[in-house]
Design an enzyme around this catalytic site. Structure first.
Site, PDB file in Angstrom:
ATOM      1  N   GLY A 121     -18.641 -20.581 -45.180  1.00  0.00           N
ATOM      2  CA  GLY A 121     -19.552 -19.508 -44.779  1.00  0.00           C
ATOM      3  C   GLY A 121     -21.173 -20.272 -44.549  1.00  0.00           C
ATOM      4  N   GLU A 122     -21.754 -19.105 -44.226  1.00  0.00           N
ATOM      5  CA  GLU A 122     -23.074 -19.504 -43.958  1.00  0.00           C
ATOM      6  C   GLU A 122     -23.989 -19.061 -45.286  1.00  0.00           C
ATOM      7  OE1 GLU A 122     -26.824 -20.117 -43.345  1.00  0.00           O
ATOM      8  OE2 GLU A 122     -25.411 -21.318 -42.054  1.00  0.00           O
ATOM      9  N   CYS A 139     -19.051 -21.709 -35.060  1.00  0.00           N
ATOM     10  CA  CYS A 139     -19.371 -23.082 -34.539  1.00  0.00           C
ATOM     11  C   CYS A 139     -18.208 -23.566 -33.699  1.00  0.00           C
ATOM     12  CB  CYS A 139     -19.951 -24.130 -35.759  1.00  0.00           C
ATOM     13  SG  CYS A 139     -21.477 -23.750 -36.332  1.00  0.00           S
ATOM     14  N   CYS A 199     -15.822 -32.651 -43.802  1.00  0.00           N
ATOM     15  CA  CYS A 199     -16.605 -31.605 -43.158  1.00  0.00           C
ATOM     16  C   CYS A 199     -16.146 -30.900 -42.024  1.00  0.00           C
ATOM     17  CB  CYS A 199     -17.875 -32.304 -42.654  1.00  0.00           C
ATOM     18  SG  CYS A 199     -18.816 -32.868 -43.909  1.00  0.00           S
ATOM     19  N   HIS A 207     -13.968 -34.512 -37.497  1.00  0.00           N
ATOM     20  CA  HIS A 207     -12.582 -34.518 -37.668  1.00  0.00           C
ATOM     21  C   HIS A 207     -11.991 -33.328 -37.030  1.00  0.00           C
ATOM     22  CE1 HIS A 207     -13.709 -36.902 -41.133  1.00  0.00           C
ATOM     23  NE2 HIS A 207     -14.620 -36.026 -41.805  1.00  0.00           N
ATOM     24  N   SER A 225     -27.186 -25.549 -47.326  1.00  0.00           N
ATOM     25  CA  SER A 225     -27.123 -25.548 -46.030  1.00  0.00           C
ATOM     26  C   SER A 225     -27.212 -24.507 -45.044  1.00  0.00           C
ATOM     27  CB  SER A 225     -26.002 -26.455 -45.679  1.00  0.00           C
ATOM     28  OG  SER A 225     -24.750 -25.671 -45.530  1.00  0.00           O
ATOM     29  N   CYS A 257     -18.550 -28.976 -53.734  1.00  0.00           N
ATOM     30  CA  CYS A 257     -18.822 -28.407 -52.339  1.00  0.00           C
ATOM     31  C   CYS A 257     -18.355 -26.856 -52.615  1.00  0.00           C
ATOM     32  CB  CYS A 257     -18.456 -29.117 -51.385  1.00  0.00           C
ATOM     33  SG  CYS A 257     -18.695 -28.296 -49.655  1.00  0.00           S
ATOM     34  N   CYS A 290     -15.850 -26.180 -35.890  1.00  0.00           N
ATOM     35  CA  CYS A 290     -15.750 -25.987 -37.271  1.00  0.00           C
ATOM     36  C   CYS A 290     -14.248 -25.104 -37.701  1.00  0.00           C
ATOM     37  CB  CYS A 290     -16.902 -25.159 -38.183  1.00  0.00           C
ATOM     38  SG  CYS A 290     -16.418 -24.890 -39.755  1.00  0.00           S
ATOM     39  N   SER A 308     -28.208 -27.467 -40.269  1.00  0.00           N
ATOM     40  CA  SER A 308     -26.980 -28.031 -39.258  1.00  0.00           C
ATOM     41  C   SER A 308     -27.888 -28.220 -37.793  1.00  0.00           C
ATOM     42  CB  SER A 308     -26.054 -27.051 -39.389  1.00  0.00           C
ATOM     43  OG  SER A 308     -25.348 -26.967 -40.497  1.00  0.00           O
ATOM     44  N   MET A 309     -27.813 -29.284 -37.451  1.00  0.00           N
ATOM     45  CA  MET A 309     -28.704 -29.650 -35.977  1.00  0.00           C
ATOM     46  C   MET A 309     -27.662 -29.744 -34.879  1.00  0.00           C
ATOM     47  SD  MET A 309     -31.169 -32.273 -34.784  1.00  0.00           S
ATOM     48  CE  MET A 309     -32.583 -32.058 -35.727  1.00  0.00           C
ATOM     49  N   GLU A 327     -12.003 -22.102 -50.685  1.00  0.00           N
ATOM     50  CA  GLU A 327     -11.904 -23.599 -50.884  1.00  0.00           C
ATOM     51  C   GLU A 327     -13.113 -23.952 -51.391  1.00  0.00           C
ATOM     52  OE1 GLU A 327      -7.986 -24.971 -48.248  1.00  0.00           O
ATOM     53  OE2 GLU A 327     -10.066 -25.237 -47.246  1.00  0.00           O
ATOM     54  N   CYS A 376     -16.421 -17.144 -41.829  1.00  0.00           N
ATOM     55  CA  CYS A 376     -17.609 -17.473 -41.446  1.00  0.00           C
ATOM     56  C   CYS A 376     -17.976 -16.776 -40.071  1.00  0.00           C
ATOM     57  CB  CYS A 376     -18.061 -18.886 -41.138  1.00  0.00           C
ATOM     58  SG  CYS A 376     -19.979 -19.301 -40.943  1.00  0.00           S
TER      59      CYS A 376
END
Length: 357
Positions: A161-162, A120, A334, A291, A193, A109, A123, A215-216, A96, A116
């Site tokens: 993905g990372e 997380c 997100c 979300h 990111s 984006c 996510c 990403s904190m 996507e 991934c």
């Protein structure tokens, strides 16, 4: 070769690789430069369109190679103007991609993997699991085949993905996006990111001039590990220590992404720890609305508390903004991207604004 799957894909090749391909096929090296222009300036979809290459050489190229452009197979339009595309990949899977218009700006984006590995907690992509990394061609196709391509002002690697887990192809894609022979974008128009992966994050910092977003989501190591398993591989403290070795006071920008969860990471103690952790680093914080996703017992922080959190951080030396939430109604915001078949079927059956290619 007649089978498309066995042909060499030209999209995603550097100028050097295009020249080497031309030479391998018995053509002059300058044909490689012609290929680069047809690909990255003219965005042709077939070799037959490359009219300044002789017919004989076009036929030879067509036998061995393909452009590699792949049209989207689905298009969802949000009530706020955000558009989500589903693009096929060379491996037969899908990713996507989200187009976000905003007045005189338009951000894309892009995804770097199908699913991934990072898992997380908050996510949806992580819940899909990992199904494979994209090639440089797969990544670039999200730009190349985008109907709104010519309106783009920015690209963010914040989709599925990372990026650091696919560092070779991400670096190659950003090289082509910024190279004079291709898109000639400034690296300051691209943000990549990361959750922070040891060695790979340093490699990105050393080999790229693109902006970086970390990403904190919590400044507290134990809590961050509960939200983000990647903390156990490279802690937020180690990430910040590494970043201190680099200069972000000029054009290159460093930001930290911080999704806010009610009663979890939105206290004054968290704000104070962020200020302590980031002291002396030129950066900004982007606060992100959470979300909800199925099966995860987290709630988003209310707006007034997010605003107070933002204002306190900014007043104490860490410039902070609240990111506008876009495309939530089409699951483009997100943390909501997923190409899991079950999840997509559920979403599409409840959405009326879909278009299929």
């Amino acid at each position: 070769m007649s089978d498309t799957a066995n042909k060499t894909t030209l999209m995603g090749m550097s100028l050097h690789e295009l020249k080497e391909t031309a030479k391998r096929l018995g053509m002059p090296a300058f044909t490689g430069a012609q290929l680069a222009k047809w690909l990255y300036t003219q965005h042709v979809e077939s070799i037959d369109e490359m009219t300044n290459i002789s017919k004989a050489n076009r036929e030879k190229l067509s036998q061995e190679c393909q452009v590699g452009a792949m049209h989207y197979t689905e298009r969802l339009v949000s009530k706020d103007g955000t558009i989500k595309y589903l693009f096929p990949t060379a491996s037969g899977k899908h990713v996507e991609t989200v187009y976000i218009p905003d007045k005189d700006r338009a951000t894309l984006c892009v995804s770097s993997q199908v699913g991934c590995k990072m898992n997380c907690l908050f996510c949806q992509t992580g819940k899909q699991g990992f199904e494979g990394s994209l090639t440089a061609a797969d990544i670039l196709n999200q730009v190349y085949s985008l109907p709104e391509r010519d309106t783009l002002t920015n690209i963010v690697f914040m989709g599925q993905g990372e990026p650091m887990d696919n560092i070779d192809n991400v670096l190659k894609a950003t090289e082509i996006l910024t190279a004079d022979y291709a898109y000639a974008w400034s690296p300051k128009r691209i943000t990549v990111s990361s959750v922070g992966l040891r060695k790979k994050l340093k490699r990105f910092l050393d080999e790229s001039e693109c902006h970086l977003a970390i990403s904190m989501h919590s400044p507290l190591p134990e809590q961050r590990a509960a939200l983000m398993p990647a903390e156990r591989g490279m802690s937020i403290c180690e990430i910040v220590d590494l970043l201190r070795d680099y200069d972000f006071s000029h054009q290159r920008r460093l930001s930290f992404e911080y999704t806010m969860f009610k009663g979890v990471n939105d206290s004054m103690a968290h704000a104070k720890e962020i200020v302590r952790l980031l002291q002396g680093i030129d950066c900004r914080i982007n606060l992100i609305r959470f979300h909800p996703i199925p099966g995860i017992d987290l709630q988003g922080t209310e707006e007034s508390r997010m605003e107070a959190f933002r204002d306190w951080l900014t007043a104490h030396g860490v410039f902070t903004t609240i990111r506008a939430s876009r495309g939530q109604d089409i699951f483009a915001a997100c943390g909501l991207l997923s190409t899991s078949k079950n999840i997509r079927q559920q979403r599409l059956s409840s959405h009326d604004g879909k278009e299929r290619g």
